[in-house]
Design a protein around this motif. Structure first.
Motif, PDB file in Angstrom:
ATOM      1  N   ALA A   1      -2.418 -14.363  -0.202  1.00 14.21           N
ATOM      2  CA  ALA A   1      -2.209 -14.890  -1.470  1.00 14.21           C
ATOM      3  C   ALA A   1      -2.385 -13.665  -2.738  1.00 14.21           C
ATOM      4  N   TYR A   2      -1.898 -13.713  -3.767  1.00 12.19           N
ATOM      5  CA  TYR A   2      -2.004 -12.874  -4.581  1.00 12.19           C
ATOM      6  C   TYR A   2      -3.769 -12.716  -5.161  1.00 12.19           C
ATOM      7  N   ALA A   3      -4.254 -13.922  -5.067  1.00  9.20           N
ATOM      8  CA  ALA A   3      -5.910 -13.665  -5.509  1.00  9.20           C
ATOM      9  C   ALA A   3      -6.711 -12.776  -4.578  1.00  9.20           C
ATOM     10  N   VAL A   4      -6.113 -12.610  -3.223  1.00  8.12           N
ATOM     11  CA  VAL A   4      -6.890 -12.048  -2.378  1.00  8.12           C
ATOM     12  C   VAL A   4      -6.707 -10.115  -2.669  1.00  8.12           C
ATOM     13  N   GLY A   5      -5.564 -10.082  -3.226  1.00  9.20           N
ATOM     14  CA  GLY A   5      -5.117  -8.634  -3.608  1.00  9.20           C
ATOM     15  C   GLY A   5      -4.497  -7.849  -2.549  1.00  9.20           C
ATOM     16  N   PRO A   6      -4.392  -6.533  -2.975  1.00  3.49           N
ATOM     17  CA  PRO A   6      -3.503  -5.636  -1.710  1.00  3.49           C
ATOM     18  C   PRO A   6      -4.425  -5.668  -0.753  1.00  3.49           C
ATOM     19  N   GLN A   7      -3.851  -5.077   0.528  1.00  4.35           N
ATOM     20  CA  GLN A   7      -4.462  -4.797   1.821  1.00  4.35           C
ATOM     21  C   GLN A   7      -4.047  -3.506   2.196  1.00  4.35           C
ATOM     22  N   THR A   8      -5.149  -2.941   3.090  1.00  2.65           N
ATOM     23  CA  THR A   8      -4.962  -1.550   3.375  1.00  2.65           C
ATOM     24  C   THR A   8      -5.536  -1.620   4.914  1.00  2.65           C
ATOM     25  N   VAL A   9      -4.412  -1.060   5.869  1.00  4.97           N
ATOM     26  CA  VAL A   9      -5.040  -0.939   7.192  1.00  4.97           C
ATOM     27  C   VAL A   9      -4.788   0.544   7.691  1.00  4.97           C
ATOM     28  N   SER A  10      -6.048   0.979   7.952  1.00  4.61           N
ATOM     29  CA  SER A  10      -6.028   2.466   8.784  1.00  4.61           C
ATOM     30  C   SER A  10      -6.033   2.366  10.120  1.00  4.61           C
TER      31      SER A  10
END
Length: 242
Positions: free
Chosen positions: A214-223
């Protein structure tokens, strides 16, 4: 005295609620007109226009083909945004000026490989703005932009390799906010991994709001550590880690 005090409290609460209701109604009516209500002036103020704030990665200037790629992207998105503003439906105003904000990060994997990640925020009205990414990974020797599959050995199952790792990582970092189906839908094709960068020790994937949560969770990054992919990475990347 008690009766008077009680009556005073009732009147005060009524006035406060009435005032709040009026203010809320004014805010709502003003918002519908594309403005914000100035309580001090008791006026609906419509402030429209466009604000563009772009940070330029001067690292690109060292390499003419990188500079050309960056210029084409930034000039293109700026022109598209201005054109959209010029052609917007003037019967539907946004509450406040439109805004385009672009920042960047640069990652140098090696002297021959450079990644640039653009963070793009825009606002065209509504409850909130949008955020998305544009990334480029450059082969400085061959003067070309690398795709995700270019990082791997020919014939490697790229999606089958990275998808399970990314999906598990997202589920872990999102915790109680994780939606298995949402994550699956946002990571099921190679196109879903279009925003990536290569750092000296990891392959990094970026997911804007709404793609995997959801938008409220914000962007996500996976390394993903490059060492974990050493068996399937191409010579340009696997050899360095090996």
């Amino acid at each position: 005295m008690r009766t008077f005090a009680l009556g005073a409290v009732i009147v005060m609460v009524f006035v406060a609620l009435f005032g709040a209701g009026t203010a809320a109604a004014q805010d709502d009516m003003c918002y519908q007109k594309g403005g914000t209500f100035d309580a001090e002036q008791q006026r609906c103020v419509i402030n429209t226009g466009i604000i563009i704030d772009i940070k330029y990665p001067l690292e690109a200037v060292q390499y003419p083909f990188v500079e050309q790629t960056v210029d084409e992207f930034l000039n293109g998105i700026r022109a598209e945004y201005v054109n959209s503003f010029a052609n917007m439906d003037t019967t539907v105003w946004s509450p406040g000026p439109w805004g385009l904000n672009i920042d960047y990060e640069v990652f140098q994997f090696s002297p021959d490989v450079l990644s640039i990640k653009f963070n793009i925020g825009d606002y065209t009205g509504g409850a909130h703005g949008n955020l998305f990414f544009r990334t480029y990974t450059f082969d400085l020797t061959q003067e070309r932009v690398l795709t995700l599959t270019d990082l791997f050995q020919p014939g490697a199952d790229v999606l089958g390799t990275i998808a399970p790792i990314v999906q598990q990582s997202l589920a872990t970092q999102l915790g109680d906010m994780a939606d298995t189906q949402w994550i699956q839908d946002g990571t099921s094709t190679l196109d879903d991994y279009a925003s990536f960068a290569v750092t000296p020790d990891a392959q990094v994937f970026y997911f804007p709001p709404y793609q995997v949560a959801a938008y409220a969770v914000g962007p996500q990054t996976v390394s993903i550590p490059l060492a974990d992919l050493s068996g399937v990475l191409g010579p340009m990347f696997g050899a360095v880690q090996g």
